[in-house]
Design a protein around this motif. Structure first.
Motif, PDB file in Angstrom:
ATOM      1  N   TYR A   1     -26.220  -2.180 -39.648  1.00 21.97           N
ATOM      2  CA  TYR A   1     -27.199  -2.095 -38.282  1.00 21.97           C
ATOM      3  C   TYR A   1     -27.827  -1.789 -38.843  1.00 21.97           C
ATOM      4  O   TYR A   1     -29.142  -1.661 -38.539  1.00 21.97           O
ATOM      5  N   TRP A   2     -27.903  -0.120 -40.025  1.00 19.75           N
ATOM      6  CA  TRP A   2     -29.051   0.429 -40.648  1.00 19.75           C
ATOM      7  C   TRP A   2     -29.855  -0.573 -41.532  1.00 19.75           C
ATOM      8  O   TRP A   2     -31.475  -0.215 -41.776  1.00 19.75           O
ATOM      9  N   LYS A   3     -29.284  -1.104 -41.840  1.00 19.32           N
ATOM     10  CA  LYS A   3     -29.649  -2.385 -42.718  1.00 19.32           C
ATOM     11  C   LYS A   3     -30.892  -3.127 -42.226  1.00 19.32           C
ATOM     12  O   LYS A   3     -32.445  -3.183 -42.709  1.00 19.32           O
ATOM     13  N   LYS A   4     -30.357  -3.218 -40.423  1.00 16.32           N
ATOM     14  CA  LYS A   4     -31.502  -3.956 -39.809  1.00 16.32           C
ATOM     15  C   LYS A   4     -32.397  -3.249 -39.172  1.00 16.32           C
ATOM     16  O   LYS A   4     -33.432  -2.964 -38.966  1.00 16.32           O
ATOM     17  N   CYS A   5     -32.185  -2.011 -39.310  1.00 13.89           N
ATOM     18  CA  CYS A   5     -33.417  -0.684 -38.449  1.00 13.89           C
ATOM     19  C   CYS A   5     -33.877  -0.725 -39.178  1.00 13.89           C
ATOM     20  O   CYS A   5     -35.573  -0.910 -39.633  1.00 13.89           O
ATOM     21  N   GLU A   6     -34.101  -0.688 -41.235  1.00 10.00           N
ATOM     22  CA  GLU A   6     -34.386  -0.327 -41.833  1.00 10.00           C
ATOM     23  C   GLU A   6     -35.921  -1.823 -42.009  1.00 10.00           C
ATOM     24  O   GLU A   6     -37.013  -1.814 -42.583  1.00 10.00           O
ATOM     25  N   GLN A   7     -34.961  -3.193 -41.595  1.00 13.84           N
ATOM     26  CA  GLN A   7     -35.877  -4.358 -41.981  1.00 13.84           C
ATOM     27  C   GLN A   7     -36.604  -4.100 -40.856  1.00 13.84           C
ATOM     28  O   GLN A   7     -38.412  -4.371 -40.965  1.00 13.84           O
ATOM     29  N   LEU A   8     -36.262  -4.075 -39.700  1.00 17.06           N
ATOM     30  CA  LEU A   8     -37.187  -3.904 -38.338  1.00 17.06           C
ATOM     31  C   LEU A   8     -38.204  -2.852 -38.078  1.00 17.06           C
ATOM     32  O   LEU A   8     -39.131  -3.206 -37.855  1.00 17.06           O
ATOM     33  N   TYR A   9     -37.674  -2.012 -38.498  1.00 18.75           N
ATOM     34  CA  TYR A   9     -38.519  -0.312 -38.128  1.00 18.75           C
ATOM     35  C   TYR A   9     -38.998   0.364 -39.662  1.00 18.75           C
ATOM     36  O   TYR A   9     -39.369   1.220 -39.321  1.00 18.75           O
ATOM     37  N   ALA A  10     -38.879  -0.609 -40.722  1.00 17.18           N
ATOM     38  CA  ALA A  10     -39.742   0.308 -41.727  1.00 17.18           C
ATOM     39  C   ALA A  10     -40.776   1.283 -42.063  1.00 17.18           C
ATOM     40  O   ALA A  10     -41.045   2.761 -42.252  1.00 17.18           O
ATOM     41  N   ASN A  11     -41.612   0.868 -41.098  1.00 18.98           N
ATOM     42  CA  ASN A  11     -42.864   2.004 -40.647  1.00 18.98           C
ATOM     43  C   ASN A  11     -43.503   2.361 -39.874  1.00 18.98           C
ATOM     44  O   ASN A  11     -44.534   2.891 -39.259  1.00 18.98           O
ATOM     45  N   ASP A  12     -41.749   2.996 -38.903  1.00 20.94           N
ATOM     46  CA  ASP A  12     -41.829   3.334 -37.421  1.00 20.94           C
ATOM     47  C   ASP A  12     -40.699   4.381 -37.808  1.00 20.94           C
ATOM     48  O   ASP A  12     -39.801   3.946 -36.910  1.00 20.94           O
ATOM     49  N   LYS A  13     -41.231   5.319 -37.874  1.00 25.57           N
ATOM     50  CA  LYS A  13     -40.800   6.419 -38.092  1.00 25.57           C
ATOM     51  C   LYS A  13     -39.478   7.007 -36.938  1.00 25.57           C
ATOM     52  O   LYS A  13     -38.504   7.827 -36.745  1.00 25.57           O
ATOM     53  N   GLU A  14     -39.968   6.874 -35.662  1.00 28.94           N
ATOM     54  CA  GLU A  14     -39.720   7.281 -34.581  1.00 28.94           C
ATOM     55  C   GLU A  14     -38.533   6.258 -34.430  1.00 28.94           C
ATOM     56  O   GLU A  14     -37.086   6.924 -33.905  1.00 28.94           O
ATOM     57  N   LYS A  15     -38.695   4.900 -34.003  1.00 34.10           N
ATOM     58  CA  LYS A  15     -37.805   4.097 -33.704  1.00 34.10           C
ATOM     59  C   LYS A  15     -36.575   4.120 -35.200  1.00 34.10           C
ATOM     60  O   LYS A  15     -35.434   3.689 -34.843  1.00 34.10           O
ATOM     61  N   LEU A  16     -36.352   4.238 -36.675  1.00 33.71           N
ATOM     62  CA  LEU A  16     -36.113   4.993 -37.601  1.00 33.71           C
ATOM     63  C   LEU A  16     -35.003   5.687 -36.937  1.00 33.71           C
ATOM     64  O   LEU A  16     -33.730   5.616 -36.675  1.00 33.71           O
TER      65      LEU A  16
ATOM     66  N   ARG B   1     -30.878   6.757 -36.050  1.00 35.47           N
ATOM     67  CA  ARG B   1     -29.829   6.877 -36.780  1.00 35.47           C
ATOM     68  C   ARG B   1     -29.290   7.612 -35.671  1.00 35.47           C
ATOM     69  O   ARG B   1     -28.278   7.866 -35.591  1.00 35.47           O
ATOM     70  N   LYS B   2     -30.164   7.680 -34.280  1.00 39.69           N
ATOM     71  CA  LYS B   2     -29.038   8.387 -33.553  1.00 39.69           C
ATOM     72  C   LYS B   2     -28.281   8.145 -32.966  1.00 39.69           C
ATOM     73  O   LYS B   2     -26.959   8.571 -32.401  1.00 39.69           O
ATOM     74  N   ILE B   3     -28.303   6.654 -32.930  1.00 43.65           N
ATOM     75  CA  ILE B   3     -27.220   5.424 -32.629  1.00 43.65           C
ATOM     76  C   ILE B   3     -26.236   5.847 -33.371  1.00 43.65           C
ATOM     77  O   ILE B   3     -24.853   5.949 -32.935  1.00 43.65           O
ATOM     78  N   ILE B   4     -26.638   5.471 -34.398  1.00 42.09           N
ATOM     79  CA  ILE B   4     -25.563   6.326 -35.630  1.00 42.09           C
ATOM     80  C   ILE B   4     -24.271   7.397 -35.559  1.00 42.09           C
ATOM     81  O   ILE B   4     -23.345   7.069 -35.235  1.00 42.09           O
ATOM     82  N   ASP B   5     -24.975   8.695 -35.375  1.00 42.99           N
ATOM     83  CA  ASP B   5     -24.332   9.618 -34.459  1.00 42.99           C
ATOM     84  C   ASP B   5     -23.792   9.756 -33.951  1.00 42.99           C
ATOM     85  O   ASP B   5     -23.013   9.897 -33.737  1.00 42.99           O
ATOM     86  N   MET B   6     -23.686   8.258 -32.806  1.00 45.30           N
ATOM     87  CA  MET B   6     -23.398   8.955 -31.133  1.00 45.30           C
ATOM     88  C   MET B   6     -22.786   7.921 -31.483  1.00 45.30           C
ATOM     89  O   MET B   6     -21.400   8.251 -30.728  1.00 45.30           O
ATOM     90  N   LYS B   7     -22.156   7.029 -32.022  1.00 43.95           N
ATOM     91  CA  LYS B   7     -21.703   5.266 -31.767  1.00 43.95           C
ATOM     92  C   LYS B   7     -20.491   4.703 -32.045  1.00 43.95           C
ATOM     93  O   LYS B   7     -20.086   4.449 -32.354  1.00 43.95           O
TER      94      LYS B   7
END
Length: 596
Positions: free
Chosen positions: A417-432, A436-442
């Protein structure tokens, strides 16, 4: 409206209905002294049986301990009759079963037969050639097409469950075909259409039952039947998602119940078993009752995921809003359905695939963690069905802190999941940050941190100087078993002591809390979950649970009067509360009373 129980198969006493099952995640439960791997072991489990017995546990269910390359923490099995060396040996399991028996306890095995490891001899033979005698033991398909770049296209657009950025199909260059691997490429799906596969599974089940196991928790058992045409999944994920969830075509497939009835006929009917099927993605009453109805001749019960999926939209690693009213409606629905239609519930809110309940449903801050953990204990021990307690739940372990670096998370789902986030949102700090919030919760990792036994180094999980396979929670010096067992507060109980008392009360009054009728009070209340449990012998009990961080007054319904208050999560013994009219509740307070 009260859902009353009459003399029926629902209220017929069975040992597996009254049993309290404790789930162990073996890598994280107890490492034996002298073992330097930092992994828990079977001997470690055996060393803690007196602890479990004193808590009130009847059945120990361990997540997989069988031979495995550990691509998915043992849910990728390479040999169904051998123990993975990092956990121990068959002799260690024999000793565990013998020691359980001495204490009038039982062992439930984790049966993982939707898929195997890609290192299982069955798969190695299947993969050897298209003409292999075991080729049809797995699900092989030709490419849908060959792309302009010469890359073969998967047979359909199904996404991998533990990494939705990837295809659920894995290409095998040697034979030029894809095999279905719904979870990871290392976990090829078995072809249950093949009667040889089913016969091999029945043989494995007999092997463990004859060795002394008392039943099975069945991993994703409702995925064993797939839609035979393997159609494309509907497009539900947004831009950037090439693959889509195919659950519609592999959850509760067309032959599921045929297979489960055959399993019952060939294996389960020959023993006095406890069985529970993991059945994600299904919440249809009729469909579930086909499996767990008293006359279904399939399974004793299943895990219904409506409650633990309360914050899940289409995929698990995502969030949707929920409230206490929704939580109440889910619990009430299944309490009533099983009584009405002679089914049977499993009662659980934690397992190895979900975050910690005290962090999820209450407030896990230092101020409120203990009250929230005890509130959830009071709720679960007063609901009808077979109760499942997950390791660490009995001391109120919470989610890993948000300060942990992402490298501390070990689960394949979290990593993908984190790899996918880094690929999709590399330049979007808010979405990254939201990722991370989803990881912290789920993240599943939250349930997999080592058990917190003592305030000593490594929380007593493994020897000092040994590095645990996963980081120990930072709060182990204050949140641990030893401290809670020894707690000698004149006015209050530790989380462990509260669980122990609540489990004893459940057993002493099984006619009420296991088999009794159920009536929810004030279903529209947004903060308080209140219900009456009615014994088949007569007599009523009231449970009132304040799922809010504020003090409030709860109004006693007309016609309901308390004979005596019995317990609260705020103090030892009975709470000092009015027996009629308004009942004041503190933040996160739960109370139990016997009605007139």
């Amino acid at each position: 409206m009260e859902m009353a129980v009459t003399d029926s198969s629902y209220s017929t006493p069975k040992w597996w209905k009254e049993a309290v099952v404790y789930q162990i995640y073996p890598a994280s439960f107890q490492c034996q002294s002298g073992v330097t791997s930092g992994w828990g072991t079977i001997k470690g489990i055996t060393s803690r049986l007196d602890y479990l017995k004193s808590l009130g546990i009847d059945v120990v269910w361990s997540s997989p301990i069988l031979k495995s390359p550990q691509a998915d923490m043992g849910y990728d099995i390479a040999d169904y009759k051998q123990i993975d060396e990092r956990y121990g040996s068959l002799e260690d399991v024999d000793e565990l079963i013998a020691e359980l028996k001495k204490r009038d306890m039982k062992l439930m095995m984790d049966l993982v037969v939707n898929h195997t490891s890609n290192e299982h001899p069955w798969f190695l033979e299947s993969r050897a050639s298209r003409e292999s005698p075991k080729r049809n033991w797995y699900i092989w398909k030709k490419p849908k097409s060959i792309g302009q770049d010469g890359v073969p296209e998967p047979p359909n657009n199904w996404a991998q469950i533990l990494g939705e950025a990837n295809s659920a199909w894995t290409y095998d260059e040697k034979t030029g075909e894809f095999y279905l691997s719904l979870f990871t490429p290392e976990q090829p799906d078995l072809n249950w259409e093949n009667p040889e596969v089913r016969a091999a599974v029945w043989e494995v089940m007999h092997f463990w039952m004859k060795r002394g196991a008392s039943g099975f928790r069945m991993d994703v058992i409702n995925l064993i039947s797939k839609e035979p045409n393997y159609p494309d999944a509907d497009i539900v994920l947004g831009p950037g998602h090439r693959y889509q969830p195919g659950v519609k075509y592999f959850v509760n497939g067309p032959k599921l119940h045929d297979y489960l009835r055959e399993m019952y006929r060939e294996v389960l009917s020959k023993y006095d078993t406890i069985t529970v099927g993991e059945m994600p993605g299904v919440s249809d009453e009729k469909e579930i009752l086909r499996s767990v109805g008293a006359d279904s001749e399939e399974l004793r019960m299943i895990f219904i995921f409506d409650l633990v999926d309360i914050d899940k939209p289409d995929v698990r690693m995502a969030l949707k809003p929920w409230d206490i009213k929704e939580m109440k409606s889910i619990i009430t629905k299944w309490q009533r359905v099983m009584i009405r239609d002679n089914g049977w519930n499993s009662v659980f809110i934690e397992n190895h695939d979900n975050p910690r309940s005290v962090s999820r449903y209450t407030d896990d801050s230092d101020e409120w963690r203990e009250k929230g953990a005890k509130l959830l204990a009071l709720m679960q021990t007063t609901l009808g069905g077979t109760l499942f307690v997950y390791q660490g739940e009995e001391i109120g372990i919470r989610n890993a802190p948000k300060t942990w670096d992402i490298s501390e998370f070990k689960d394949i789902e979290t990593i993908n999941y984190w790899k996918k986030c880094e690929q999709l949102y590399a330049n979007d700090k808010e979405k990254l940050a939201f990722g991370r919030k989803i990881i912290d919760m789920k993240a599943r990792d939250h349930a997999r941190t080592p058990m917190q036994w003592t305030a000593g180094e490594n929380a007593g999980f493994c020897d000092p100087g040994t590095k645990p396979w996963m980081r120990v929670m930072d709060d182990y010096q204050t949140v641990n078993v030893e401290a809670q067992l020894k707690a000698d507060n004149q006015t209050d109980l530790s989380v462990w002591q509260f669980w122990q008392g609540a489990l004893k009360q459940r057993k002493d009054h099984a006619d009420v809390f296991v088999y009794g009728g159920f009536q929810e009070l004030y279903p529209d209340d947004q903060e308080v979950f209140a219900y009456v449990r009615t014994s088949i012998k007569g007599g009523r009990w009231l449970v009132v649970l304040n799922f809010s961080g504020r003090e409030l007054e709860w109004v006693m319904p007309q016609g309901l009067e308390i004979e005596s208050w019995v317990s609260t999560n705020y103090a030892k013994g009975a709470p000092d509360k009015p027996k009629q009219s308004g009942v004041p509740l503190k933040s996160w307070e739960g109370i139990l009373g016997r009605c007139v």
